[in-house]
Design a protein around this motif. Sequence first.
Motif, PDB file in Angstrom:
ATOM      1  N   MET A 238     -43.738 -55.368  11.621  1.00 19.95           N
ATOM      2  CA  MET A 238     -42.904 -54.292  12.142  1.00 19.95           C
ATOM      3  C   MET A 238     -41.470 -54.786  12.340  1.00 19.95           C
ATOM      4  N   ASP A 239     -40.490 -54.022  11.866  1.00 17.29           N
ATOM      5  CA  ASP A 239     -39.089 -54.379  11.994  1.00 17.29           C
ATOM      6  C   ASP A 239     -38.620 -54.038  13.404  1.00 17.29           C
ATOM      7  N   SER A 240     -38.316 -55.080  14.188  1.00 21.40           N
ATOM      8  CA  SER A 240     -37.908 -54.861  15.575  1.00 21.40           C
ATOM      9  C   SER A 240     -36.396 -54.942  15.744  1.00 21.40           C
ATOM     10  N   LYS A 241     -35.658 -54.971  14.638  1.00 25.28           N
ATOM     11  CA  LYS A 241     -34.204 -55.072  14.729  1.00 25.28           C
ATOM     12  C   LYS A 241     -33.600 -53.780  15.267  1.00 25.28           C
ATOM     13  N   ILE A 242     -32.444 -53.923  15.901  1.00 22.09           N
ATOM     14  CA  ILE A 242     -31.697 -52.754  16.384  1.00 22.09           C
ATOM     15  C   ILE A 242     -31.032 -52.105  15.175  1.00 22.09           C
ATOM     16  N   ARG A 243     -31.394 -50.864  14.903  1.00 17.04           N
ATOM     17  CA  ARG A 243     -30.859 -50.172  13.730  1.00 17.04           C
ATOM     18  C   ARG A 243     -29.555 -49.459  14.103  1.00 17.04           C
ATOM     19  N   ILE A 244     -28.546 -49.641  13.244  1.00 17.80           N
ATOM     20  CA  ILE A 244     -27.202 -49.146  13.556  1.00 17.80           C
ATOM     21  C   ILE A 244     -26.626 -48.365  12.381  1.00 17.80           C
ATOM     22  N   ILE A 245     -25.915 -47.289  12.702  1.00 21.71           N
ATOM     23  CA  ILE A 245     -25.101 -46.565  11.719  1.00 21.71           C
ATOM     24  C   ILE A 245     -23.640 -46.781  12.093  1.00 21.71           C
ATOM     25  N   VAL A 246     -22.818 -47.133  11.102  1.00 17.27           N
ATOM     26  CA  VAL A 246     -21.386 -47.391  11.327  1.00 17.27           C
ATOM     27  C   VAL A 246     -20.574 -46.324  10.608  1.00 17.27           C
ATOM     28  N   ALA A 247     -19.639 -45.693  11.325  1.00 13.82           N
ATOM     29  CA  ALA A 247     -18.808 -44.639  10.738  1.00 13.82           C
ATOM     30  C   ALA A 247     -17.334 -44.906  11.001  1.00 13.82           C
ATOM     31  N   ASP A 248     -16.545 -44.944   9.926  1.00 11.07           N
ATOM     32  CA  ASP A 248     -15.093 -45.078  10.030  1.00 11.07           C
ATOM     33  C   ASP A 248     -14.505 -44.644   8.696  1.00 11.07           C
ATOM     34  N   ASP A 249     -13.375 -43.940   8.729  1.00 16.88           N
ATOM     35  CA  ASP A 249     -12.805 -43.451   7.478  1.00 16.88           C
ATOM     36  C   ASP A 249     -11.966 -44.500   6.751  1.00 16.88           C
ATOM     37  N   HIS A 250     -11.802 -45.678   7.354  1.00 18.24           N
ATOM     38  CA  HIS A 250     -11.107 -46.774   6.678  1.00 18.24           C
ATOM     39  C   HIS A 250     -12.138 -47.781   6.174  1.00 18.24           C
ATOM     40  N   ALA A 251     -12.167 -47.969   4.857  1.00 16.10           N
ATOM     41  CA  ALA A 251     -13.196 -48.805   4.240  1.00 16.10           C
ATOM     42  C   ALA A 251     -13.165 -50.241   4.763  1.00 16.10           C
ATOM     43  N   VAL A 252     -11.969 -50.786   4.958  1.00 16.68           N
ATOM     44  CA  VAL A 252     -11.867 -52.172   5.424  1.00 16.68           C
ATOM     45  C   VAL A 252     -12.484 -52.321   6.807  1.00 16.68           C
ATOM     46  N   VAL A 253     -12.195 -51.374   7.697  1.00 15.29           N
ATOM     47  CA  VAL A 253     -12.758 -51.420   9.052  1.00 15.29           C
ATOM     48  C   VAL A 253     -14.267 -51.229   9.000  1.00 15.29           C
ATOM     49  N   ARG A 254     -14.700 -50.226   8.257  1.00 17.97           N
ATOM     50  CA  ARG A 254     -16.130 -49.912   8.169  1.00 17.97           C
ATOM     51  C   ARG A 254     -16.938 -51.095   7.644  1.00 17.97           C
ATOM     52  N   GLU A 255     -16.474 -51.679   6.551  1.00 16.59           N
ATOM     53  CA  GLU A 255     -17.205 -52.793   5.961  1.00 16.59           C
ATOM     54  C   GLU A 255     -17.075 -54.054   6.797  1.00 16.59           C
ATOM     55  N   GLY A 256     -15.917 -54.221   7.439  1.00 25.55           N
ATOM     56  CA  GLY A 256     -15.753 -55.377   8.312  1.00 25.55           C
ATOM     57  C   GLY A 256     -16.737 -55.347   9.474  1.00 25.55           C
ATOM     58  N   ILE A 257     -16.892 -54.171  10.082  1.00 24.60           N
ATOM     59  CA  ILE A 257     -17.853 -54.027  11.176  1.00 24.60           C
ATOM     60  C   ILE A 257     -19.271 -54.274  10.672  1.00 24.60           C
ATOM     61  N   ARG A 258     -19.589 -53.690   9.512  1.00 25.41           N
ATOM     62  CA  ARG A 258     -20.946 -53.860   8.957  1.00 25.41           C
ATOM     63  C   ARG A 258     -21.257 -55.336   8.706  1.00 25.41           C
ATOM     64  N   ILE A 259     -20.336 -56.024   8.043  1.00 29.17           N
ATOM     65  CA  ILE A 259     -20.562 -57.435   7.712  1.00 29.17           C
ATOM     66  C   ILE A 259     -20.686 -58.274   8.976  1.00 29.17           C
ATOM     67  N   TRP A 260     -19.802 -57.999   9.944  1.00 31.07           N
ATOM     68  CA  TRP A 260     -19.851 -58.761  11.192  1.00 31.07           C
ATOM     69  C   TRP A 260     -21.173 -58.549  11.922  1.00 31.07           C
ATOM     70  N   LEU A 261     -21.584 -57.303  12.064  1.00 32.31           N
ATOM     71  CA  LEU A 261     -22.812 -57.010  12.801  1.00 32.31           C
ATOM     72  C   LEU A 261     -24.028 -57.650  12.147  1.00 32.31           C
TER      73      LEU A 261
END
Length: 214
Positions: A1-24
Motif C-alpha cells: 500500500m502506498d502510504s505517501k502523502i499525495r499532492i497536486i501542484v498548481a501554478d500558471d508559471h511552468a518554472v515555479v510549478r516544476e520547481g515545486i514538483r521536483i523539490w517536493l
Amino acid sequence: MDSKIRIIVADDHAVVREGIRIWLERDPRVKVVATAVDTESLADRIDSFPCEVVISDIGMRGINGENNAIAFLRRFLRQAQRPRVIVVTMIAQPQMLTGLLELGVDGLVDKRDCMEALNQAVIEVVDGGRFVSKHAGALLGNELVNVAGRAGVLSAREWEVFQLYASGLSLISIAKRLERSVKTVGTQRRSAMRKLGLKSETELIDYLRQIGLV
C-alpha cells in the motif's frame, strides 16, 4: 500500500510549478500525483486524482472568467471532506493574506521563503495544523486581530481596468479604450482597491507587481 502523502501542484508559471514538483519529490514521504496550469485544470485534477494536499498559487485565471483562483477556492474550502490546501503566493498585502486564512486555507507560503517551508507546511497541515511561512507571518504581524480580512474577487470590468492601468494607460485613456466615462473607470478602480484592501497608489502598484502585471 502506498502510504505517501499525495499532492497536486498548481501554478500558471511552468518554472515555479516544476520547481515545486521536483523539490517536493526529493522527500520520500510525498508523491506529486498531478500538476495544473490554471484553475480549470486544477478542478479537473482534484476530481481525477485523489490526494491529501493541494498546493496552489492564486494568481491563475478563474474558471468563470475571474481574475484569480479565489472564487474557486472559496467554494472548494466549504466542502466537508477535502484535501488540505496550501497557498503559495507573492502577495504582500496583510489584508489579502488574512482573508485567505479566514476563507479556510490550511497553509500560506510566501514564494520568497526557502523551499524547505513547503515540506514543513505539508507535514503540519496533514497533521491537522495550520502553517504560515516566515515572510507571510512577518507581513501578517497583528493583522489577524486588527484588520478585517479580504480575499478579493474582482469583477470582469474591474479586472479589465486593472490590466489596462498596469500597462501604463491613464484613466482617461482607459475610459476611451473601454468606451466608459472617466468617472466610471475611476469608481471601478477604487472598488477593486477596496476589495483587495489597497489604501494607496503605492500599494496598488506593489500589488500589480506582485501578481506579475507590472
